[in-house]
Design an enzyme around this catalytic site. Sequence first.
Site, PDB file in Angstrom:
ATOM      1  N   ASP A 205      -4.422  -8.382  -3.769  1.00 50.54           N
ATOM      2  CA  ASP A 205      -3.511  -7.348  -3.257  1.00 50.54           C
ATOM      3  C   ASP A 205      -3.004  -6.409  -4.364  1.00 50.54           C
ATOM      4  O   ASP A 205      -3.377  -6.538  -5.538  1.00 50.54           O
ATOM      5  CB  ASP A 205      -2.367  -8.050  -2.513  1.00 50.54           C
ATOM      6  CG  ASP A 205      -1.946  -7.294  -1.269  1.00 50.54           C
ATOM      7  OD1 ASP A 205      -2.124  -6.070  -1.233  1.00 50.54           O
ATOM      8  OD2 ASP A 205      -1.425  -7.925  -0.332  1.00 50.54           O
ATOM      9  N   TRP A 249      -5.168  -0.977   0.480  1.00 50.40           N
ATOM     10  CA  TRP A 249      -4.633  -0.149   1.587  1.00 50.40           C
ATOM     11  C   TRP A 249      -5.206   1.275   1.628  1.00 50.40           C
ATOM     12  O   TRP A 249      -4.619   2.166   2.255  1.00 50.40           O
ATOM     13  CB  TRP A 249      -3.096  -0.065   1.509  1.00 50.40           C
ATOM     14  CG  TRP A 249      -2.429  -1.323   1.121  1.00 50.40           C
ATOM     15  CD1 TRP A 249      -2.623  -2.556   1.669  1.00 50.40           C
ATOM     16  CD2 TRP A 249      -1.452  -1.503   0.082  1.00 50.40           C
ATOM     17  NE1 TRP A 249      -1.829  -3.490   1.040  1.00 50.40           N
ATOM     18  CE2 TRP A 249      -1.100  -2.855   0.067  1.00 50.40           C
ATOM     19  CE3 TRP A 249      -0.842  -0.633  -0.830  1.00 50.40           C
ATOM     20  CZ2 TRP A 249      -0.174  -3.383  -0.834  1.00 50.40           C
ATOM     21  CZ3 TRP A 249       0.082  -1.141  -1.724  1.00 50.40           C
ATOM     22  CH2 TRP A 249       0.417  -2.509  -1.712  1.00 50.40           C
ATOM     23  N   GLY A 250      -6.310   1.522   0.928  1.00 51.66           N
ATOM     24  CA  GLY A 250      -6.928   2.845   0.989  1.00 51.66           C
ATOM     25  C   GLY A 250      -6.163   3.931   0.252  1.00 51.66           C
ATOM     26  O   GLY A 250      -6.443   5.116   0.425  1.00 51.66           O
ATOM     27  N   ASP A 270      -1.307  -1.774   6.640  1.00 52.64           N
ATOM     28  CA  ASP A 270      -1.369  -2.977   7.473  1.00 52.64           C
ATOM     29  C   ASP A 270      -1.505  -2.661   8.964  1.00 52.64           C
ATOM     30  O   ASP A 270      -0.785  -1.821   9.506  1.00 52.64           O
ATOM     31  CB  ASP A 270      -0.115  -3.817   7.249  1.00 52.64           C
ATOM     32  CG  ASP A 270      -0.185  -4.541   5.917  1.00 52.64           C
ATOM     33  OD1 ASP A 270      -1.083  -4.220   5.106  1.00 52.64           O
ATOM     34  OD2 ASP A 270       0.657  -5.430   5.683  1.00 52.64           O
TER      35      ASP A 270
HETATM   36  C1  GAL Z   1      -0.168  -6.809   2.390  1.00 53.66           C
HETATM   37  C2  GAL Z   1      -1.550  -6.926   2.983  1.00 53.66           C
HETATM   38  C3  GAL Z   1      -1.503  -7.849   4.174  1.00 53.66           C
HETATM   39  C4  GAL Z   1      -0.985  -9.197   3.724  1.00 53.66           C
HETATM   40  C5  GAL Z   1       0.360  -9.019   3.058  1.00 53.66           C
HETATM   41  C6  GAL Z   1       0.867 -10.317   2.461  1.00 53.66           C
HETATM   42  O1  GAL Z   1      -0.204  -6.013   1.261  1.00 53.66           O
HETATM   43  O2  GAL Z   1      -2.001  -5.656   3.355  1.00 53.66           O
HETATM   44  O3  GAL Z   1      -2.782  -7.975   4.744  1.00 53.66           O
HETATM   45  O4  GAL Z   1      -1.898  -9.781   2.859  1.00 53.66           O
HETATM   46  O5  GAL Z   1       0.286  -8.091   1.999  1.00 53.66           O
HETATM   47  O6  GAL Z   1       2.056 -10.153   1.783  1.00 53.66           O
END
Ligand code: GAL
Length: 496
Positions: A205, A249-250, A270
Amino acid sequence: MSEKASYDIPTPHGGYHSRGGESESLGLTHTPRRASALNTIVASVALLFILVSQVWSTYWRFKLPPLEHVPSNGSEGVARLPFMGFNTWNAYHCDINESIIVENARLMETLGLLGAGYNYMNIDDCYSEKKRSPEVDEPFSEDKTRFPSGMKALTNEIHQLGMKAGIYGDSGWFTCQLYPGSFQNELRDARLFQLEWGFDLLKFDNCAVPFDHIIREGIVGKYQRMADAISQVSKEPGKLPMVFSLCQWGREQPWLWGKRFSQSWRTTGDIEPTWRSIASIINQNSFITWASDFYGHNDMDILEVGNGALTYEEEKAHFTAWALMKSPLLIGADLASVSKEALEILKNEDVIAINQDPVVGTAISPFRWGINPDWVSNETHPAQYWSDESANGTVFMLLNTLDEPADMFFNLTESPWIRAGRKYSVRDLWSHSENGTAIRNFTAQGVPAHGVIALLLRDAGDEPEALEPPCVRPEWCMDQNGTLIESGVSNSHLDL
Ligand code: GAL
């Protein structure tokens, strides 16, 4: 000289070199017995040589992967096709523990999802202790209350069920829920994930980004650190590298650089279980479909099928778009309470077969936006008419983005993958039935609001003789004497 049939040798590009069949005479004449024995030996050795070289070349032809994009970080062999499986985030968020994961893993098997191809069990954020240790030799550990048996025992159990296991990490100081990130400890954590815990995939992430004067990297360099660590760790025990699933996230165009060292990259923020969110993800991805192919895929995020918030038609459209656009397919629903309808959607083998096509790696792309002019971005009303090649024919997706039922029409040759002057058998990928033959065009009547039509068209021979107009597509349709024919009417003549 004797005549022989000519033959074709497939080239690595899938084309053919044609070889004439003429052979040169060896010019042998009648010789005494010793010479003739020598000739027999020479001929046998030559024959043996030809035989061995044929076997050798056939072996390599099938052993070598086809010429296609392969990441340069040594991850050949992992995630050539979009990966399929389960991810904890959409259904549970941080509320996870080992029994939830084991229970869902068992259900993956008993509900037939593993059999349908979903073979990754992926744990998302919030599995570890909160403490982030800066010490290289002191990795963080799993939360002992929620994972009392430990991660190694959990991945063993997942592997015993015939599945692979995925874990989550972050390229910054912390994960998005403020658990330890891997920045500056990439190698240590890649070792922990793969060698100590036994994971096969890492979702990575983008939260808790270090200050510029510390990181001194752009977005590519930030992710390259873990890519290099994965590559290095995989060499140690001679294992395949973990699948590297970027979650960025693109924001900084990962579709341009993600394929250098990862197998998938999130293209959007998301997902939420609303039609608005689904439509907006489809819209954004409609402009970058070209980025997906073998070994590298636009990731449209974890599925919302089965979470109870979308209508049946919306779930079908959501699943079709994700599968045909070659996104990884990760189930995000609690399998203990998933509905029969949602399960049927997730197990649609006709649709999964396109997602997992071993011959054509590309994604469907819009050939007409429909209610919007082509190339117009519209978050609530994305492109409606899509197609692509597939191993078994041309695949079409029609999306009714309106809030009411609508008829949807297209000329077959609007798709670049259809041949003019041919007819096509039509398979409906949702009713799983053959629906007759299409000649020149196709109309889907009464497509439900937010509904989808998915079709596979297969060549069924020449269209009937003397159909009018002579070209379905009126643009520059011309008789060989120079008469321009538009909309079925001959309306001008060029003096050639
Ligand atoms: C976001 C991600 C989600 C999930 C979340 C967990 O950044 O896009 O899919 O993994 O973090 O905290």
